[in-house]
Design a protein around this motif. Structure first.
Motif, short mmCIF file in Angstrom:
data_model
loop_
_atom_site.label_atom_id
_atom_site.label_comp_id
_atom_site.label_asym_id
_atom_site.label_seq_id
_atom_site.Cartn_x
_atom_site.Cartn_y
_atom_site.Cartn_z
N GLU A 199 0.81 -1.21 0.00
CA GLU A 199 0.00 0.00 0.00
C GLU A 199 0.85 1.27 0.00
O GLU A 199 0.33 2.36 0.14
CB GLU A 199 -0.93 -0.01 1.22
CG GLU A 199 -1.94 -1.13 1.14
CD GLU A 199 -2.69 -1.34 2.45
OE1 GLU A 199 -3.92 -1.40 2.40
OE2 GLU A 199 -2.04 -1.43 3.50
N THR A 201 3.02 3.84 -2.01
CA THR A 201 3.33 4.25 -3.38
C THR A 201 4.44 5.29 -3.32
O THR A 201 4.49 6.10 -2.39
CB THR A 201 2.11 4.87 -4.09
OG1 THR A 201 1.61 5.93 -3.28
CG2 THR A 201 1.02 3.86 -4.32
N TRP A 350 -0.92 5.07 0.09
CA TRP A 350 -1.60 5.01 -1.21
C TRP A 350 -2.94 5.72 -1.18
O TRP A 350 -3.44 6.14 -2.21
CB TRP A 350 -1.75 3.57 -1.69
CG TRP A 350 -2.82 2.79 -0.99
CD1 TRP A 350 -2.93 2.54 0.34
CD2 TRP A 350 -3.94 2.14 -1.61
NE1 TRP A 350 -4.03 1.78 0.59
CE2 TRP A 350 -4.67 1.51 -0.58
CE3 TRP A 350 -4.38 2.01 -2.93
CZ2 TRP A 350 -5.83 0.79 -0.83
CZ3 TRP A 350 -5.53 1.28 -3.16
CH2 TRP A 350 -6.25 0.69 -2.13
N ARG A 390 4.55 -9.32 -13.54
CA ARG A 390 4.37 -8.24 -12.57
C ARG A 390 4.21 -8.79 -11.17
O ARG A 390 4.76 -8.26 -10.22
CB ARG A 390 3.09 -7.44 -12.91
CG ARG A 390 3.24 -6.64 -14.14
CD ARG A 390 2.38 -5.40 -14.05
NE ARG A 390 2.29 -4.78 -15.35
CZ ARG A 390 1.48 -3.79 -15.64
NH1 ARG A 390 0.67 -3.31 -14.71
NH2 ARG A 390 1.45 -3.26 -16.83
N TRP A 394 7.00 -8.48 -8.03
CA TRP A 394 6.57 -7.95 -6.73
C TRP A 394 6.92 -8.92 -5.61
O TRP A 394 7.49 -8.53 -4.59
CB TRP A 394 5.07 -7.66 -6.77
CG TRP A 394 4.53 -7.35 -5.41
CD1 TRP A 394 3.68 -8.11 -4.67
CD2 TRP A 394 4.85 -6.21 -4.59
NE1 TRP A 394 3.44 -7.52 -3.45
CE2 TRP A 394 4.15 -6.35 -3.37
CE3 TRP A 394 5.67 -5.10 -4.76
CZ2 TRP A 394 4.24 -5.43 -2.35
CZ3 TRP A 394 5.75 -4.16 -3.72
CH2 TRP A 394 5.04 -4.33 -2.54
N GLY A 494 -8.30 -5.64 -12.15
CA GLY A 494 -7.46 -4.60 -12.75
C GLY A 494 -5.99 -4.83 -12.45
O GLY A 494 -5.65 -5.50 -11.47
N HIS A 495 -5.11 -4.28 -13.28
CA HIS A 495 -3.68 -4.51 -13.06
C HIS A 495 -3.14 -3.70 -11.88
O HIS A 495 -2.05 -3.94 -11.39
CB HIS A 495 -2.86 -4.28 -14.33
CG HIS A 495 -2.92 -2.88 -14.88
ND1 HIS A 495 -2.50 -1.79 -14.19
CD2 HIS A 495 -3.34 -2.41 -16.09
CE1 HIS A 495 -2.65 -0.70 -14.94
NE2 HIS A 495 -3.18 -1.05 -16.09
N ASP A 496 -3.94 -2.73 -11.42
CA ASP A 496 -3.48 -1.90 -10.30
C ASP A 496 -3.50 -2.64 -8.96
O ASP A 496 -2.91 -2.18 -8.00
CB ASP A 496 -4.34 -0.63 -10.20
CG ASP A 496 -5.83 -0.95 -10.09
OD1 ASP A 496 -6.26 -1.99 -10.62
OD2 ASP A 496 -6.56 -0.15 -9.47
N ILE A 497 -4.18 -3.79 -8.90
CA ILE A 497 -4.25 -4.49 -7.62
C ILE A 497 -3.67 -5.91 -7.72
O ILE A 497 -4.09 -6.81 -7.01
CB ILE A 497 -5.68 -4.50 -7.03
CG1 ILE A 497 -6.71 -4.94 -8.08
CG2 ILE A 497 -6.05 -3.15 -6.46
CD1 ILE A 497 -8.12 -5.10 -7.52
N MET A 526 -6.93 0.10 -17.22
CA MET A 526 -7.65 1.20 -16.60
C MET A 526 -8.28 2.04 -17.70
O MET A 526 -7.85 2.00 -18.85
CB MET A 526 -6.68 2.09 -15.83
CG MET A 526 -5.85 1.36 -14.79
SD MET A 526 -6.86 0.86 -13.38
CE MET A 526 -6.79 -0.90 -13.51
N LYS A 534 -4.94 9.52 -16.45
CA LYS A 534 -5.79 8.83 -15.50
C LYS A 534 -6.91 9.79 -15.07
O LYS A 534 -6.67 10.97 -14.85
CB LYS A 534 -4.94 8.46 -14.28
CG LYS A 534 -5.50 7.32 -13.48
CD LYS A 534 -4.56 6.94 -12.34
CE LYS A 534 -5.38 6.21 -11.31
NZ LYS A 534 -4.79 6.16 -10.00
N ASP A 570 -4.65 -0.32 -21.19
CA ASP A 570 -5.48 0.79 -20.75
C ASP A 570 -6.32 1.29 -21.92
O ASP A 570 -5.91 1.20 -23.07
CB ASP A 570 -4.61 1.92 -20.21
CG ASP A 570 -3.96 1.54 -18.88
OD1 ASP A 570 -4.43 0.56 -18.27
OD2 ASP A 570 -3.00 2.20 -18.47
#
Ligand SMILES: [Zn+2]
Ligand SMILES: [Zn+2]
Length: 874
Positions: A199, A201, A350, A390, A394, A494-497, A526, A534, A570
């Motif tokens: 969390e 950023t 975040w 990804r 991580w 989504g790729h953000d999570i 997104m 964004k 996106d």
């Protein structure tokens, strides 16, 4: 036969009576009233193969935003497609309720802070706000026509759900995954809670680098206030400037503690002055040194972001104020050696973007077992494949265990007490869940000392602890082993999570069941604003789904979602794309409106398809079905919709219908062949459209068959006729070229054309379609045309003639015109002009030919190697 269900039945228009204009508002609302939720329920007793979707539970903000809408469109395409394929589909809907934003909103709405009311009262306010927000979002989802399984809805703030979160906590505690410890954690001093690394950023920030005299050594730091927490100074062992300090101790300015000078290769001699102070904790590197050299812990900052007692005269100040105050005091004490502005990468919360502090805290953690996560992640199919990397990247950099405790209120309570007498940790039994330890007491005295006074654990669980068991919940987990419907078939997200929801779900699934959570994960992109950025309030580029729904309807929005991009990429929002989608809908409606009356009551009839054009259409349809099906299997919705669009617009409407219109209006026996082909094609086309534009497809199918398209199977249509495919292509090309010919000569398209003799290599029997489409007498011939070719006149290229002959150009041109015909076709190298022999430049003129067959003048049109002789009507 039951055709439709629900109370809306009586409002349906009579099948077959088709209004000229497609009124999307009326149609969409009517079908939404007519459809029954029950038809989308997952059937736990069904023998059909199951298809379970681990749908994301959105945070109930009250606003189902365009990014959600895009993701849900993808999910709905899949759910509808799989249902048509005969799968027993579960498309559940969850709500991930807990968390800070709701707490903040409640404080705003009620004008209170969370400490003004009891914890229970505050939670009640949060639940109430959440329930209202969920209802708002449900409404948008229904307007978008999603085929959600509302019988499998779950709400993480309700006891049925969060008791499972607590059960998973107990299970993982007992199996050694969960432990409690004092350990440095990332802490947001604004949210006043610990947060996980996932969390944090990173953002570029401007800050001041302060250089000062540290007991005779110059040190540069961006955090002078951390002097109070300084536990060592470090230098690079190879840095000769500091050799004199090896093995020495220094005194910390203002605070007086003695600290060792360490030699460590990780110190960068080129940064700042080459000597750094180690504080508990300025950053992650401080933590590493602290652990490696077993340094003492000095806490200078508390959970609220104020300086603690060890900060002496600075105690009680906010961190930023202490920073300025200390810098000021350095100046007064003549210790300040310099200040400069630098940009720095800073870890921030975040949610609120406040720079995080690393505080050593008693917290709860889940052990991160990298190999387990990676092994399960590799067993899952990732779409697109590169998204797996990804996750792997991580996981590779996860150094700290997952901190799961939070110092908040609206969240799942950690079900733990501590005995006041002996400190023993007391856990409830699973049968007693759910439990809030701040409200309830343990059922028995302390097993260790018999004490009856307890202190509840006031920390609560990270909301990802709730949502990372969504898949266990929907597959029927009761706490014991593997759920009955495990694993799910698909996780869309989504790729953000990826680093949070995907990663934590895999971790929890392996820890609780020993298995991967899903067979596949579909990662979507997104939605970016029209400006390519964004969407955000500050940019003012936010588009709400409702805005689009009002102007163009749900189906146009859904088409836009499908056609925007490949999954994973996106998607930039663009009004033009929505307009194009609504235009396709109008085009399709016109096609349907044209075809339906021709078919009449013969929809689904089994008339024989004999005519060339009809067989060609079915051959192309068959290819389209194969293309759309394989695109759907690959979740390439953009390609699927593109193939449908090209077939409907170009092949069916522009080529086929234009070609056979005449036959449809005629009394020819082969009219039935066209009707059979159209009936098959329309049926297949609407079924392929059903997952994308469910309202439109339902309306069309209602008129075609009088029943719901959403209960129909997916199209399986294999009609291959290669010869018809090839000849039909030729036929449509010839007709199209000749229509262009008419158009170019200013003839009305239905004007009498005359006689057309078409010379092809092999015989073509078009059942008279070309003749009717062109309003011509058409003769198909396979023999070589006996063309008589004559030069009629010549066309001069003035770009060559002008410069070559200048003032004598006219004279040259007249002379050319007098040449014998054969010389016009094969120009001589030179000719006599007014007595002079002059060269004839290459390309000065080209002959125009006329043709004749059997002495009769004709015009020639060539289509590939086909020759068409045109004898125009007088
Ligand atoms: Zn925060
Ligand atoms: Zn005890």
């Amino acid at each position: 036969m039951r055709r439709y269900n629900g109370n809306g039945r009586r409002n349906l228009p009579p099948a077959g009576e088709i209004p000229k204009h497609y009124d999307f508002t009326e149609v969409e609302e009517r079908w939404q009233r007519t459809w029954r939720d029950e038809d989308n329920y997952f059937d736990r007793r069904s023998p059909r193969p199951r298809y379970i979707i681990d749908t994301p539970p959105p945070y109930p903000t009250g606003n189902f935003h365009i990014g959600n809408a895009l993701n849900w469109c993808y999910i709905d395409f899949i759910a509808r497609y799989r249902r048509m394929q005969g799968f027993n589909v579960m498309f559940p809907q969850g709500w991930d309720c807990h968390g800070l934003p709701t707490e903040v909103k409640v404080e705003e709405e009620h004008g209170i802070t969370k400490n003004d009311v009891s914890r229970e009262e505050f939670r009640r306010m949060c639940r109430e706000l959440t329930a209202r927000n969920i209802e708002l979002m449900r409404r948008t989802m229904r307007r978008l026509g999603f085929s959600t399984d509302w019988s499998n809805e779950y709400v993480t703030m309700l006891p049925e759900y969060f008791s499972k979160t607590q059960r998973s906590f107990l299970r993982m505690f007992h199996s050694g995954y969960i432990y409690q410890a004092e350990h440095p954690v990332n802490f947001c001093i604004r949210c006043e809670t610990a947060i996980a690394f996932a969390e944090v950023t990173y953002q570029e920030r401007e800050t001041t680098l302060t250089t000062f005299d540290f007991d005779g050594v110059e040190i540069a730091t961006t955090r002078p206030e951390l002097l109070a927490a300084c536990v060592a100074v470090a230098v690079n062992p190879d840095d000769e400037r500091f050799t004199r300090l090896h093995g020495k101790e220094l005194t910390v300015p203002f605070f007086g503690q003695r600290v060792p000078v360490l030699q460590d290769g990780a110190v960068d001699p080129t940064f700042g002055t080459g000597a750094v102070m180690i504080c508990t904790f300025g950053d992650k590197q401080d933590f590493h040194w602290w652990k490696e050299y077993n340094l003492p812990l000095r806490k200078a900052i508390d959970r609220k972001g104020t300086m603690t007692g060890i900060a002496g005269k600075y105690a009680g100040m906010r961190v930023e104020d202490a920073r300025k105050a200390i810098a000021g005091d350095m100046k007064k004490a003549n210790l300040l050696r310099g200040e400069k502005r630098i940009t720095q990468r800073v870890g921030t919360c975040w949610r609120c973007k406040t720079p995080i502090e690393i505080l050593s805290e008693r917290q709860w953690f889940i052990r991160v077992k990298h190999d387990e996560i990676l092994r399960a992640a590799r067993e899952v199919t990732w779409i697109p494949e590169y998204m797996r990397t990804r996750l792997e990247n991580w996981v590779a950099q996860m150094e700290w265990d997952w901190c799961i405790s939070r110092q908040r209120i609206f969240a799942t309570p950690i079900p733990v007490w501590f005995c006041d007498a002996c400190g023993e940790m007391i856990l409830p039994s699973e049968d007693d869940l759910p439990v809030d330890p701040t409200v309830a007491l343990p059922k028995a005295p302390c097993p260790k000392c018999g004490g009856v006074k307890f202190t509840p654990e006031e920390d609560v669980l990270d909301t990802w602890m709730d949502s990372s068991i969504s898949v266990l919940h929907v597959t029927g987990w009761d706490g014991s082993g593997t759920p009955p419907l495990f694993p799910a078939q698909l996780r869309p997200q989504g790729h953000d999570i990826i680093r949070t929801w995907a990663c934590y779900t895999i971790l929890r699934s392996v820890a609780l069941t020993g298995q991967k959570p899903w067979e596949g994960i579909l990662v979507n992109g997104m939605v970016l604003g029209e400006d390519g950025f964004k969407m955000s309030k500050s940019r003012g580029n936010i588009i709400q789904p409702e805005e689009i729904l009002g102007k163009y309807g749900a189906d146009s929005f859904r088409q836009w979602s499908a056609s925007g991009a490949a999954t994973g990429s996106d998607v930039m929002f663009n009004w033009n794309d929505v307009v194009a989608a609504s235009r396709l809908q109008t085009k399709l409606w016109n096609i349907v409106r044209f075809i339906l009356p021709k078919i009449g009551d013969r929809a689904g009839g089994t008339g024989e398809v004999t005519a060339l054009a009809d067989r060609w259409l079915l051959d192309r349809l068959s290819g389209t079905v194969a293309e759309v099906t394989s695109a759907m299997e690959a979740y390439a919705f953009d390609q699927a919709l593109k193939a449908i669009r090209e077939f409907a617009w170009n092949i069916l409407a522009d080529e086929y219908i234009e070609l056979v219109k005449g036959r449809l209006y005629s009394e020819e026996p082969e009219r039935e062949s066209a009707i059979a082909a159209l009936s098959i094609t329309l049926d297949a086309l609407i079924r392929m459209l059903a997952p994308f534009v469910p309202h439109f497809a339902e309306e069309c199918y209602h008129h075609l068959k009088g029943r719901s398209v959403h209960r129909e199977p997916w199209v399986e249509f294999g009609f291959r006729d290669a010869a018809a495919g090839e000849k039909g292509d030729l036929l449509t090309r010839i007709v199209s070229e000749l229509r262009t010919y008419k158009h170019d000569r200013g003839m009305a398209l239905n004007a009498p054309f005359g006689r057309l003799t078409i010379y092809t290599k092999s015989p073509v029997d078009d059942s008279g379609d070309a003749a009717r489409a062109l309003n011509a007498e058409v003769l198909w011939r396979t023999e070589e045309p006996l063309l008589e070719k004559r030069v009629q006149d010549v066309k001069f290229n003035m770009g060559i003639v002008g410069p070559a002959f200048k003032g004598r150009a006219r004279e040259f041109m007249d002379a050319v015109r007098r040449l014998p015909r054969e010389s016009l076709e094969n120009p001589p190298a030179a000719m006599v002009l007014g007595g002079d022999e002059v060269p004839v430049p290459a390309g000065a003129f080209t002959p125009n030919f006329t043709y004749a067959i059997g002495g009769k003048d004709v015009e020639i049109v060539t289509v590939g190697d086909v020759i068409v002789a045109v004898e125009r009507a007088p």
